[in-house]
Scaffold this motif. Sequence first.
Motif, PDB file in Angstrom:
ATOM      1  N   PHE A  65       0.832  -1.208   0.000  1.00 37.18           N
ATOM      2  CA  PHE A  65       0.000   0.000   0.000  1.00 37.18           C
ATOM      3  C   PHE A  65       0.865   1.256   0.000  1.00 37.18           C
ATOM      4  N   SER A  84       4.910  -1.305  -7.417  1.00 35.67           N
ATOM      5  CA  SER A  84       4.438  -2.665  -7.109  1.00 35.67           C
ATOM      6  C   SER A  84       5.519  -3.698  -7.386  1.00 35.67           C
ATOM      7  N   LEU A 109      -0.554  -9.264  -1.943  1.00 35.29           N
ATOM      8  CA  LEU A 109      -1.960  -9.079  -1.598  1.00 35.29           C
ATOM      9  C   LEU A 109      -2.240  -7.618  -1.264  1.00 35.29           C
ATOM     10  N   GLY A 110      -1.309  -6.971  -0.560  1.00 37.31           N
ATOM     11  CA  GLY A 110      -1.459  -5.553  -0.259  1.00 37.31           C
ATOM     12  C   GLY A 110      -1.516  -4.706  -1.522  1.00 37.31           C
ATOM     13  N   LEU A 113      -4.884  -5.489  -3.260  1.00 40.34           N
ATOM     14  CA  LEU A 113      -5.963  -4.862  -2.485  1.00 40.34           C
ATOM     15  C   LEU A 113      -6.025  -3.366  -2.768  1.00 40.34           C
ATOM     16  N   THR A 114      -4.866  -2.737  -2.878  1.00 37.37           N
ATOM     17  CA  THR A 114      -4.812  -1.297  -3.150  1.00 37.37           C
ATOM     18  C   THR A 114      -5.253  -0.981  -4.572  1.00 37.37           C
ATOM     19  N   ASN A 116      -7.185  -3.059  -6.588  1.00 42.25           N
ATOM     20  CA  ASN A 116      -8.567  -3.479  -6.827  1.00 42.25           C
ATOM     21  C   ASN A 116      -9.012  -4.433  -5.721  1.00 42.25           C
ATOM     22  N   TRP A 117      -9.837  -3.944  -4.811  1.00 43.40           N
ATOM     23  CA  TRP A 117     -10.234  -4.734  -3.651  1.00 43.40           C
ATOM     24  C   TRP A 117     -11.065  -5.962  -4.018  1.00 43.40           C
ATOM     25  N   LYS A 118     -11.837  -5.887  -5.116  1.00 41.70           N
ATOM     26  CA  LYS A 118     -12.655  -7.031  -5.519  1.00 41.70           C
ATOM     27  C   LYS A 118     -11.772  -8.214  -5.929  1.00 41.70           C
ATOM     28  N   ALA A 120      -8.691  -8.659  -4.952  1.00 44.55           N
ATOM     29  CA  ALA A 120      -8.000  -9.100  -3.734  1.00 44.55           C
ATOM     30  C   ALA A 120      -8.880 -10.030  -2.903  1.00 44.55           C
ATOM     31  N   LEU A 121     -10.163  -9.718  -2.800  1.00 39.01           N
ATOM     32  CA  LEU A 121     -11.069 -10.573  -2.029  1.00 39.01           C
ATOM     33  C   LEU A 121     -11.214 -11.951  -2.674  1.00 39.01           C
TER      34      LEU A 121
END
Length: 194
Positions: A65, A84, A109-110, A113-114, A116-118, A120-121
Amino acid sequence: MKILLLVLGSYLIGSFSSSYILGKMIRDLDIREHGSGNAGATNALRVMGVKIAAITFVMDAFKGFIAIQLGNYLIGFDGALIASVFVVIGHNYPIFLNFKGGKGIATSLGIILTLNWKVALMCLAVWILITLITKYVSLASIMGVVTAPIALNLLYYPVDLKLNLTIMFLVLSAVYRHKENISRLLNGTESKIF
């Protein structure tokens, strides 16, 4: 000049080894001399327990992040992608630990997640599912990160080429760092987490 600053900054952020620092501060041990010898969250779990492993995982993910924020600030979206790549390289090959670091899963994963959270989930869901079914964290980690480009392209096709290449770098890097785990999985000697 901004690109050089971003590359060095992201690499140094990645080189901050959470498991090593927590091991030294809390248990007075070098995580690389225990368990699998890997400076990552999974080995922290084996050696130091759930609480320290969870803190390690969050700190390692947070590195992704922070690096992306630095990239966005200095250059924009392309900077976020550059950051990244180099934060993961720093995590895997930290200059402060003689280039012996982790495997990049939490940091990746960080990053995801930063970005695109979808996505990452979906990666996290696959990781949890594979862990619960097989008890192999290494296999779950590989399958979780491999989910990222698939999910990204299913949800957002066509995806920006640079973003796709960055995500593929995360996948290939994670698979490469797990090459010994893959060998043990194939010959049936990989350790289960519980």
